[in-house]
Motif scaffolding. Structure first.
Motif, mmCIF file in Angstrom:
data_model
loop_
_atom_site.group_PDB
_atom_site.id
_atom_site.type_symbol
_atom_site.label_atom_id
_atom_site.label_comp_id
_atom_site.label_asym_id
_atom_site.label_seq_id
_atom_site.Cartn_x
_atom_site.Cartn_y
_atom_site.Cartn_z
ATOM 1 N N LEU A 61 -50.438 47.020 -25.872
ATOM 2 C CA LEU A 61 -50.645 45.712 -25.721
ATOM 3 C C LEU A 61 -52.055 45.427 -24.720
ATOM 4 O O LEU A 61 -52.693 44.757 -24.945
ATOM 5 C CB LEU A 61 -49.583 45.018 -24.875
ATOM 6 C CG LEU A 61 -48.273 44.714 -25.891
ATOM 7 C CD1 LEU A 61 -47.003 44.350 -24.686
ATOM 8 C CD2 LEU A 61 -48.400 43.966 -26.947
ATOM 9 N N LYS A 62 -51.920 46.281 -23.755
ATOM 10 C CA LYS A 62 -53.236 46.338 -22.809
ATOM 11 C C LYS A 62 -54.440 46.496 -23.579
ATOM 12 O O LYS A 62 -55.458 45.923 -23.440
ATOM 13 C CB LYS A 62 -53.108 47.433 -21.688
ATOM 14 C CG LYS A 62 -54.126 47.354 -20.726
ATOM 15 C CD LYS A 62 -53.960 48.538 -19.988
ATOM 16 C CE LYS A 62 -54.327 49.847 -20.771
ATOM 17 N NZ LYS A 62 -55.995 49.906 -20.987
ATOM 18 N N ALA A 73 -59.959 42.271 -26.922
ATOM 19 C CA ALA A 73 -60.028 41.048 -27.656
ATOM 20 C C ALA A 73 -61.131 40.309 -27.235
ATOM 21 O O ALA A 73 -61.529 40.147 -25.731
ATOM 22 C CB ALA A 73 -58.708 40.494 -27.423
ATOM 23 N N PRO A 74 -62.074 39.451 -28.134
ATOM 24 C CA PRO A 74 -62.905 38.592 -27.752
ATOM 25 C C PRO A 74 -62.314 37.415 -26.721
ATOM 26 O O PRO A 74 -60.861 37.108 -26.650
ATOM 27 C CB PRO A 74 -63.269 37.801 -29.100
ATOM 28 C CG PRO A 74 -62.924 38.725 -30.140
ATOM 29 C CD PRO A 74 -61.627 39.253 -29.551
ATOM 30 N N PRO A 75 -62.972 36.681 -25.876
ATOM 31 C CA PRO A 75 -62.631 35.640 -24.954
ATOM 32 C C PRO A 75 -61.868 34.616 -25.650
ATOM 33 O O PRO A 75 -62.238 34.244 -26.764
ATOM 34 C CB PRO A 75 -63.911 35.128 -24.307
ATOM 35 C CG PRO A 75 -64.551 36.203 -24.469
ATOM 36 C CD PRO A 75 -64.643 37.054 -25.546
ATOM 37 N N GLY A 76 -60.792 34.183 -25.116
ATOM 38 C CA GLY A 76 -59.875 33.177 -25.730
ATOM 39 C C GLY A 76 -59.094 33.425 -26.999
ATOM 40 O O GLY A 76 -58.362 32.700 -27.527
ATOM 41 N N ARG A 77 -58.869 34.525 -27.166
ATOM 42 C CA ARG A 77 -58.130 35.034 -28.506
ATOM 43 C C ARG A 77 -56.662 35.120 -28.097
ATOM 44 O O ARG A 77 -55.916 34.592 -29.004
ATOM 45 C CB ARG A 77 -58.636 36.514 -29.011
ATOM 46 C CG ARG A 77 -57.527 36.809 -30.276
ATOM 47 C CD ARG A 77 -58.434 37.959 -30.824
ATOM 48 N NE ARG A 77 -57.389 38.594 -31.963
ATOM 49 C CZ ARG A 77 -57.636 39.573 -32.804
ATOM 50 N NH1 ARG A 77 -58.656 40.089 -32.541
ATOM 51 N NH2 ARG A 77 -56.921 39.813 -33.747
ATOM 52 N N ASP A 83 -48.943 36.507 -26.387
ATOM 53 C CA ASP A 83 -49.612 36.358 -27.453
ATOM 54 C C ASP A 83 -49.787 37.662 -28.478
ATOM 55 O O ASP A 83 -49.875 37.642 -29.621
ATOM 56 C CB ASP A 83 -51.030 35.581 -27.272
ATOM 57 C CG ASP A 83 -50.753 34.026 -27.103
ATOM 58 O OD1 ASP A 83 -49.505 33.644 -27.294
ATOM 59 O OD2 ASP A 83 -51.714 33.442 -26.757
ATOM 60 N N VAL A 84 -50.305 38.554 -27.684
ATOM 61 C CA VAL A 84 -50.616 39.949 -28.167
ATOM 62 C C VAL A 84 -49.503 40.651 -28.712
ATOM 63 O O VAL A 84 -49.293 41.068 -29.852
ATOM 64 C CB VAL A 84 -51.264 40.969 -27.264
ATOM 65 C CG1 VAL A 84 -51.775 42.100 -27.801
ATOM 66 C CG2 VAL A 84 -52.225 40.342 -26.421
ATOM 67 N N LEU A 85 -48.303 40.358 -28.093
ATOM 68 C CA LEU A 85 -47.101 41.003 -28.555
ATOM 69 C C LEU A 85 -46.607 40.308 -29.711
ATOM 70 O O LEU A 85 -46.039 40.934 -30.705
ATOM 71 C CB LEU A 85 -45.875 40.853 -27.502
ATOM 72 C CG LEU A 85 -44.537 41.198 -27.841
ATOM 73 C CD1 LEU A 85 -44.791 42.885 -28.008
ATOM 74 C CD2 LEU A 85 -43.534 40.990 -26.579
#
Length: 301
Positions: free
Chosen positions: A233-234, A240-244, A251-253
């Motif tokens: 996750l880290k 990731a791009p800013p705001g993704r 959100d990643v999970l």
């Protein structure tokens, strides 16, 4: 129960911990590069093969395309950070033990050693997060074919220019989620194995180098068995791009589970486990050797 050492010397732990950390980075960085590239590779399009088929394919392609230097891409950032980080790590662990002792001779239980290790994870996060952020960005840019950053310092400057200090410390919560429980497991396992490997009637301080290597190596494996899911996750979040991911790791999970399934949380497992044993064996042996040398040269420091 674990046989406790004498109260630590911060200066000796700075030097010995830094040396152990440098040993870990030098031995383990090539497979760390493989791990990060596997964790951050984009999902393949329908009918298209993935960028990497696994650990050995990634290792082979990186070595073939970029040479040995490709495997050591981004090493400067963690190498610069290892001396203070491992000094703080071992100092934090020692402080955690001291806080739970009524006297220096007290023997701590394994749950108490686990708690002391968790404290060391809290201490190292402030140094670890920016180093990990820069390292991951440098590791993936080579495989993407784009050259946005010309090294660790350039990367740090551009991150600060783009988003300030928050840009450099992106992923702090996930680093804490990874390192706090994993550090507890790390030190507790090392102490437990050292006690198992110590012959009856002998002191833990007399343990041979091969047994220290085995104890340190397995401590690394147990550490990463706990750390891999938050580490995946880290890595995704930090690169990731800013705001993704506006809601952070949630959100990643959610994206990982929906698009790639639960097994995606263990992406890079093979690379991590292959790296964990030799890298952490080298770390603990380096620390123990440096500490014995310092105790011999400056016994009263």
């Amino acid at each position: 129960m674990a046989d406790q050492p004498k109260p630590i010397s911060p200066i000796k732990n700075l030097l010995a911990g830094g040396f152990g950390g440098m040993c870990l980075v030098f031995v383990g960085h090539p497979l760390d590069t493989v791990k990060v590239r596997l964790q951050t590779q984009p999902p393949s399009s329908p009918g298209q093969p993935p960028m990497y088929f696994g650990t050995f394919d990634c290792f082979q392609k990186t070595l073939f395309r970029e040479g040995i230097t490709g495997l050591y891409r981004g090493m400067a950032a963690p190498l610069i950070g290892v001396t203070p980080m491992f000094a703080v790590c071992f100092f934090g662990y020692g402080l955690g033990k001291r806080l739970q002792q009524k006297s220096p001779e007290d023997t701590l239980s394994y749950p108490q050693l686990f708690a002391a290790g968790m404290l060391s994870g809290v201490f190292t996060t402030g140094i670890m997060t920016p180093g990990e952020r820069i390292k991951c960005l440098l590791q993936i840019q080579a495989s993407s074919g784009e050259t946005k950053y010309n090294g660790p310092l350039d990367c740090a400057k551009k991150l600060y220019k783009e988003a300030g200090i928050r840009g450099i410390y992106k992923g702090t919560v996930l680093t804490l989620m990874r390192d706090v429980p994993a550090s507890g497991m790390y030190f507790m396992t090392y102490e437990w194995l050292k006690n198992i490997f110590t012959p009856e009637g002998k002191s833990v301080s007399e343990l041979s180098a091969p047994r220290i290597l085995v104890a340190g190596g397995f401590a690394g494996i147990f550490n990463w068995a706990v750390a891999i899911p938050p580490d995946v996750l880290k890595s995704r979040f930090q690169t990731a791009p800013p705001g993704r991911y506006p809601n952070g790791f949630r959100d990643v999970l959610r994206e990982l589970i929906v698009k790639e399934g639960v097994t995606s949380l263990y992406t890079g497992f093979t690379a991590v486990m292959i790296r964990a044993f030799p890298a952490n064996a080298a770390c603990f042996l380096g620390f123990e050797v440096a500490m014995k040398f310092l105790n011999w040269v400056t016994p009263n420091l």
